[in-house]
Design a protein around this motif. Structure first.
Motif, PDB file in Angstrom:
ATOM      1  N   MET A  98       0.628  -1.191  -0.099  1.00  0.00           N
ATOM      2  CA  MET A  98      -0.094  -0.033   0.096  1.00  0.00           C
ATOM      3  C   MET A  98       0.609   1.697  -0.063  1.00  0.00           C
ATOM      4  N   THR A  99       0.787   2.418  -1.121  1.00  0.00           N
ATOM      5  CA  THR A  99       1.265   3.124  -1.127  1.00  0.00           C
ATOM      6  C   THR A  99       0.942   3.919   0.167  1.00  0.00           C
ATOM      7  N   SER A 100       2.028   4.890   1.133  1.00  0.00           N
ATOM      8  CA  SER A 100       1.901   5.834   1.789  1.00  0.00           C
ATOM      9  C   SER A 100       0.887   7.464   1.036  1.00  0.00           C
ATOM     10  N   PHE A 101       0.349   7.634   2.432  1.00  0.00           N
ATOM     11  CA  PHE A 101      -0.487   8.899   1.320  1.00  0.00           C
ATOM     12  C   PHE A 101       0.770  10.148   1.049  1.00  0.00           C
ATOM     13  N   LYS A 102       1.866   9.877   1.235  1.00  0.00           N
ATOM     14  CA  LYS A 102       2.884  11.606   0.951  1.00  0.00           C
ATOM     15  C   LYS A 102       3.951  10.917  -0.088  1.00  0.00           C
ATOM     16  N   GLU A 103       3.593   9.557  -0.424  1.00  0.00           N
ATOM     17  CA  GLU A 103       3.723   9.221  -2.106  1.00  0.00           C
ATOM     18  C   GLU A 103       2.841   8.914  -3.374  1.00  0.00           C
ATOM     19  N   LYS A 104       1.038   9.856  -2.777  1.00  0.00           N
ATOM     20  CA  LYS A 104       0.153   9.277  -3.994  1.00  0.00           C
ATOM     21  C   LYS A 104      -0.005  10.703  -4.294  1.00  0.00           C
ATOM     22  N   LYS A 105       0.383  10.379  -5.771  1.00  0.00           N
ATOM     23  CA  LYS A 105      -0.047  11.674  -6.978  1.00  0.00           C
ATOM     24  C   LYS A 105      -1.165  12.442  -6.749  1.00  0.00           C
ATOM     25  N   VAL A 106      -1.803  13.340  -6.108  1.00  0.00           N
ATOM     26  CA  VAL A 106      -3.061  14.049  -6.264  1.00  0.00           C
ATOM     27  C   VAL A 106      -2.544  15.242  -6.393  1.00  0.00           C
ATOM     28  N   ILE A 107      -1.680  16.088  -6.306  1.00  0.00           N
ATOM     29  CA  ILE A 107      -1.696  17.700  -6.498  1.00  0.00           C
ATOM     30  C   ILE A 107      -1.219  18.175  -7.488  1.00  0.00           C
ATOM     31  N   SER A 108      -2.177  19.012  -7.636  1.00  0.00           N
ATOM     32  CA  SER A 108      -1.796  19.694  -8.833  1.00  0.00           C
ATOM     33  C   SER A 108      -1.051  20.327  -8.804  1.00  0.00           C
ATOM     34  N   ILE A 109      -0.365  21.147 -10.321  1.00  0.00           N
ATOM     35  CA  ILE A 109       0.940  21.936 -10.522  1.00  0.00           C
ATOM     36  C   ILE A 109       0.138  23.434 -10.027  1.00  0.00           C
ATOM     37  N   GLY A 110      -0.547  23.905 -10.323  1.00  0.00           N
ATOM     38  CA  GLY A 110      -1.348  24.633  -9.259  1.00  0.00           C
ATOM     39  C   GLY A 110      -1.331  25.028  -7.888  1.00  0.00           C
ATOM     40  N   ILE A 111      -1.401  24.020  -7.224  1.00  0.00           N
ATOM     41  CA  ILE A 111      -0.942  23.538  -5.955  1.00  0.00           C
ATOM     42  C   ILE A 111       0.388  23.582  -5.355  1.00  0.00           C
ATOM     43  N   VAL A 112       1.000  22.484  -5.942  1.00  0.00           N
ATOM     44  CA  VAL A 112       2.014  23.096  -5.747  1.00  0.00           C
ATOM     45  C   VAL A 112       3.477  24.260  -5.614  1.00  0.00           C
ATOM     46  N   SER A 113       2.286  24.976  -6.930  1.00  0.00           N
ATOM     47  CA  SER A 113       3.165  26.458  -7.045  1.00  0.00           C
ATOM     48  C   SER A 113       2.897  26.782  -5.749  1.00  0.00           C
ATOM     49  N   GLU A 114       1.926  27.327  -5.430  1.00  0.00           N
ATOM     50  CA  GLU A 114       1.008  28.035  -4.325  1.00  0.00           C
ATOM     51  C   GLU A 114       1.888  27.629  -3.065  1.00  0.00           C
ATOM     52  N   LEU A 115       2.293  25.993  -3.109  1.00  0.00           N
ATOM     53  CA  LEU A 115       2.667  25.111  -1.753  1.00  0.00           C
ATOM     54  C   LEU A 115       4.226  25.944  -1.593  1.00  0.00           C
ATOM     55  N   THR A 116       4.266  25.806  -3.177  1.00  0.00           N
ATOM     56  CA  THR A 116       6.081  25.973  -2.341  1.00  0.00           C
ATOM     57  C   THR A 116       7.102  27.559  -3.243  1.00  0.00           C
ATOM     58  N   GLY A 117       5.544  28.393  -3.051  1.00  0.00           N
ATOM     59  CA  GLY A 117       6.290  29.756  -4.174  1.00  0.00           C
ATOM     60  C   GLY A 117       6.858  29.948  -5.032  1.00  0.00           C
ATOM     61  N   LEU A 118       7.025  28.330  -5.790  1.00  0.00           N
ATOM     62  CA  LEU A 118       7.733  28.564  -7.156  1.00  0.00           C
ATOM     63  C   LEU A 118       7.074  28.611  -8.694  1.00  0.00           C
ATOM     64  N   SER A 119       7.457  28.691  -9.898  1.00  0.00           N
ATOM     65  CA  SER A 119       6.531  29.178 -10.346  1.00  0.00           C
ATOM     66  C   SER A 119       6.548  28.073 -11.448  1.00  0.00           C
ATOM     67  N   LEU A 120       4.918  27.916 -12.089  1.00  0.00           N
ATOM     68  CA  LEU A 120       5.085  26.406 -12.912  1.00  0.00           C
ATOM     69  C   LEU A 120       5.505  26.425 -14.147  1.00  0.00           C
ATOM     70  N   ARG A 121       6.669  27.137 -14.531  1.00  0.00           N
ATOM     71  CA  ARG A 121       7.930  27.183 -15.568  1.00  0.00           C
ATOM     72  C   ARG A 121       8.976  26.488 -14.950  1.00  0.00           C
ATOM     73  N   LYS A 122       9.144  27.131 -13.717  1.00  0.00           N
ATOM     74  CA  LYS A 122      10.617  26.429 -12.651  1.00  0.00           C
ATOM     75  C   LYS A 122      10.493  24.889 -11.965  1.00  0.00           C
ATOM     76  N   ILE A 123       9.026  24.773 -11.906  1.00  0.00           N
ATOM     77  CA  ILE A 123       8.356  22.743 -11.122  1.00  0.00           C
ATOM     78  C   ILE A 123       8.921  22.403 -12.969  1.00  0.00           C
ATOM     79  N   ARG A 124       8.010  22.772 -14.319  1.00  0.00           N
ATOM     80  CA  ARG A 124       8.449  22.020 -14.839  1.00  0.00           C
ATOM     81  C   ARG A 124       9.955  21.929 -15.732  1.00  0.00           C
ATOM     82  N   TYR A 125      10.433  23.262 -15.146  1.00  0.00           N
ATOM     83  CA  TYR A 125      11.942  23.251 -15.321  1.00  0.00           C
ATOM     84  C   TYR A 125      13.070  21.904 -14.956  1.00  0.00           C
ATOM     85  N   TYR A 126      12.779  21.609 -13.220  1.00  0.00           N
ATOM     86  CA  TYR A 126      12.926  20.803 -12.780  1.00  0.00           C
ATOM     87  C   TYR A 126      12.772  19.677 -13.040  1.00  0.00           C
TER      88      TYR A 126
END
Length: 100
Positions: free
Chosen positions: A1-29
């Motif tokens: 069973m996959t840990s909740f931390k490992e489940k891929k459920v968060i959209s890139i927009g939310i990730v951008s808000e959480l991290t303060g990184l731009s969508l472009r930087k996230i895609r670049y990484y």
């Protein structure tokens, strides 16, 4: 069973808000191989809480002036160590018939 931390459920927009990184930087990484989001059937990126933690570490290292290639090497080594540790743990548990 996959840990909740490992489940891929968060959209890139939310990730951008959480991290303060731009969508472009996230895609670049992602392009540089520093993380691998999941994809829906329509190709929409989905991230895990672990991915968010990884992005925060990447951003911190980049602020310190560390190159993405160096970060990738370190992340790969950490992943390999964790994978090895998990394999050994599984073998020990199997040998001694222990549960997780």
């Amino acid at each position: 069973m996959t840990s909740f931390k490992e489940k891929k459920v968060i959209s890139i927009g939310i990730v951008s808000e959480l991290t303060g990184l731009s969508l472009r930087k996230i895609r670049y990484y992602e392009e540089r191989g520093l993380l691998t989001p999941g994809r829906t059937e329509k190709g929409v990126r989905k991230y895990s809480f672990t991915d968010v933690d990884t992005l925060m570490k990447i951003a911190e290292k980049r602020e310190e002036g560390v190159q993405t290639a160096e970060i990738k090497d370190k992340l790969t080594k950490e992943h390999n160590r964790k994978k090895f540790r998990d394999e050994i743990k599984g073998q020990i548990n199997a040998h001694f018939q222990m549960r997780k």
